[in-house]
Design an enzyme around this catalytic site. Structure first.
Site, PDB file in Angstrom:
ATOM      1  CG  ASP A   1     -10.978  13.137  11.837  1.00  0.00           C
ATOM      2  OD1 ASP A   1     -10.611  13.757  10.824  1.00  0.00           O
ATOM      3  OD2 ASP A   1     -10.529  13.386  12.979  1.00  0.00           O
TER       4      ASP A   1
ATOM      5  CD  GLU B   1     -10.310  13.570  -8.877  1.00  0.00           C
ATOM      6  OE1 GLU B   1      -9.640  12.856  -9.633  1.00  0.00           O
ATOM      7  OE2 GLU B   1      -9.939  13.905  -7.738  1.00  0.00           O
TER       8      GLU B   1
ATOM      9  CE  LYS C   1      -6.150  13.222  -5.747  1.00  0.00           C
ATOM     10  NZ  LYS C   1      -7.115  13.208  -6.869  1.00  0.00           N
TER      11      LYS C   1
ATOM     12  CG  HIS D   1     -10.331  12.774 -15.223  1.00  0.00           C
ATOM     13  ND1 HIS D   1     -10.748  12.696 -13.916  1.00  0.00           N
ATOM     14  CD2 HIS D   1     -10.037  14.082 -15.446  1.00  0.00           C
ATOM     15  CE1 HIS D   1     -10.709  13.892 -13.363  1.00  0.00           C
ATOM     16  NE2 HIS D   1     -10.283  14.757 -14.275  1.00  0.00           N
TER      17      HIS D   1
END
Length: 435
Positions: free
Chosen positions: A288, A85, A272, A385
């Protein structure tokens, strides 16, 4: 303790990849052998792949970047981040730079205590079954530790036995759930395999002591005995940006934090953003990351209502951020043992213990969150972004070399970051330079 090179690398993003590698080698972050690993990360040997998963046929590669400027408890860390991203690496680097000038992140982490769960059914009286098990606590712990004597020799091992009796999901007519917890200090390992071995190993003794039957026996990924915390304090004046005073930026961040505390829909996206940073470091260091995600989101529900993992407040002229979440990490075992990229990622971080690793992870999560809420509370998330996303769009449209930056800049100026627009711009640029 050896000197730790600074995590400040001014102008690093403007270097080509060969120059970036030379800089890492010059600083002593990578050896010639490790530089070879960096060059080959997209294609590790098939022998390594075959050790990691079944039916291996190839590699699905992610970009590996470096988060810069991070200071945690007075120590500098370069942060390897594997992520697709745009803006994630840049956001961490920017946020860490702001916090660095304010004294850096302060962090701490609990010992590596994990939970193995054993589900018992057909046990008769729950109170009598509980009494029998706890009366044999030492025997259960000794049996659990017998499956991993090396762990006990290193100072870890099974520490405690707990019993939880939960209401039946079917209602009063169902059998209450009888759950045995083994609390295990996994030391420098994440511990999944050793916990599962212990849970399976003690199951026959639990059945013998209670007359019941065991079904599920496995670790819990809600590692709430293994929390990490990080915080930062930023003077309001240091927040000034976007032609806005620091007080206005701080107010936007506070409102974004309030929104996440009040609304689970917002809290999910808030978290998130935290995990954007944590997951990227987890992948780059062979952790993990799915277990980390599961534990973080479960912990966000610990009050019975989903909420934010981080919070921002205003205290004595400073913006203060705090984060707490479970982080079951490892520095030994699993993919770390076989994957050269994971080993190199840990070396770049320059951490010496798994607890220090957890402190860095928590700080990265808070940095990522700061960058996000700072933008959300002011000019909006898309400004930065889309500037980075425009590069990907330019490449997709066929731009190469110097044309990538030129096309990306024009896409942002037009306010239309689309492949069709990029192709039009690229065609115009090429027409101008054609002989």
């Amino acid at each position: 303790m050896p000197d730790i090179p600074s995590s400040r690398l001014p102008g690093f993003h403007r270097l080509d990849v060969e120059a970036r590698w030379r800089e890492l080698a010059r600083r002593g972050d990578v050896s010639p052998e490790e530089l070879h690993v960096l060059r080959a990360l997209g294609s590790p040997s098939f022998e390594i792949l075959n050790q990691m998963i079944e039916n291996a046929v190839g590699v699905f590669a992610l970009p590996l970047g470096l988060g810069l400027n991070l200071t945690v408890n007075g120590r500098d860390h370069l942060v390897p981040m594997a992520v697709e991203e745009p803006s994630v690496v840049a956001a961490v680097s920017y946020a860490a730079k702001v916090v660095r000038h304010a004294g850096g992140f302060t962090a701490d982490a609990d010992a590596s205590m994990m939970i193995a769960q054993v589900q018992l059914t057909g046990y008769g009286s729950p109170e009598l079954a509980r009494e029998r098990l706890l009366a044999h606590r030492e025997q259960l712990l000794a049996l659990a530790n017998s499956f991993h004597p090396a762990l006990q020799r290193r100072g870890g091992g099974a520490r405690e036995v707990q019993v939880r009796i939960l209401p039946a999901p079917e209602g009063p007519q169902g059998e209450p759930l009888f759950i045995v917890h083994l609390l295990v200090d996994t030391q420098e390992a994440m511990g999944a395999n050793l916990l599962n071995t212990m849970a399976e190993g003690v199951a026959p003794l639990i059945e013998q002591l209670t007359g019941g039957r065991v079904y599920v026996r496995i670790l819990s990924n809600l590692a709430d005995q293994r929390l990490a915390r990080a915080s930062c304090r930023i003077p309001l004046a240091a927040l000034a940006d976007f032609d806005l005073p620091g007080e206005d930026i701080a107010e936007g961040i506070l409102q974004a934090s309030r929104f996440a505390e009040a609304d689970p829909y917002r809290a999910a996206t808030h978290n998130k953003g935290v995990m954007n940073g944590i997951d990227a470091v987890a992948i780059a260091t062979g952790q993990d990351w799915r277990a980390i995600e599961a534990g973080a989101h479960a912990y966000a529900c610990r009050t019975g209502r989903y909420g934010p993992l981080s919070r921002w407040t205003l205290e004595q002229g400073h913006l203060v951020g705090r984060i707490e979440l479970p982080l079951a990490l490892g520095m030994v075992g699993g993919p770390i043992k076989v994957h050269p990229g994971a080993q190199l990622g840990l070396k770049l971080l320059r951490v010496t213990t798994v607890r220090e690793l957890a402190m860095v992870f928590a700080s990265v999560g808070l940095a990522q969150n700061f960058a996000a809420v700072r933008a959300l509370g002011s000019v909006g998330i898309q400004k930065g972004h889309m500037a980075l996303h425009a590069r990907c769009v330019a490449v997709t449209a066929g731009a190469r070399g110097l044309d990538v930056e030129k096309v990306a800049r024009l896409l942002v100026e037009r306010g239309s970051v689309k492949v069709e627009t990029a192709r039009e711009i690229l065609a115009s640029c090429q027409a101008v330079t054609a002989p």
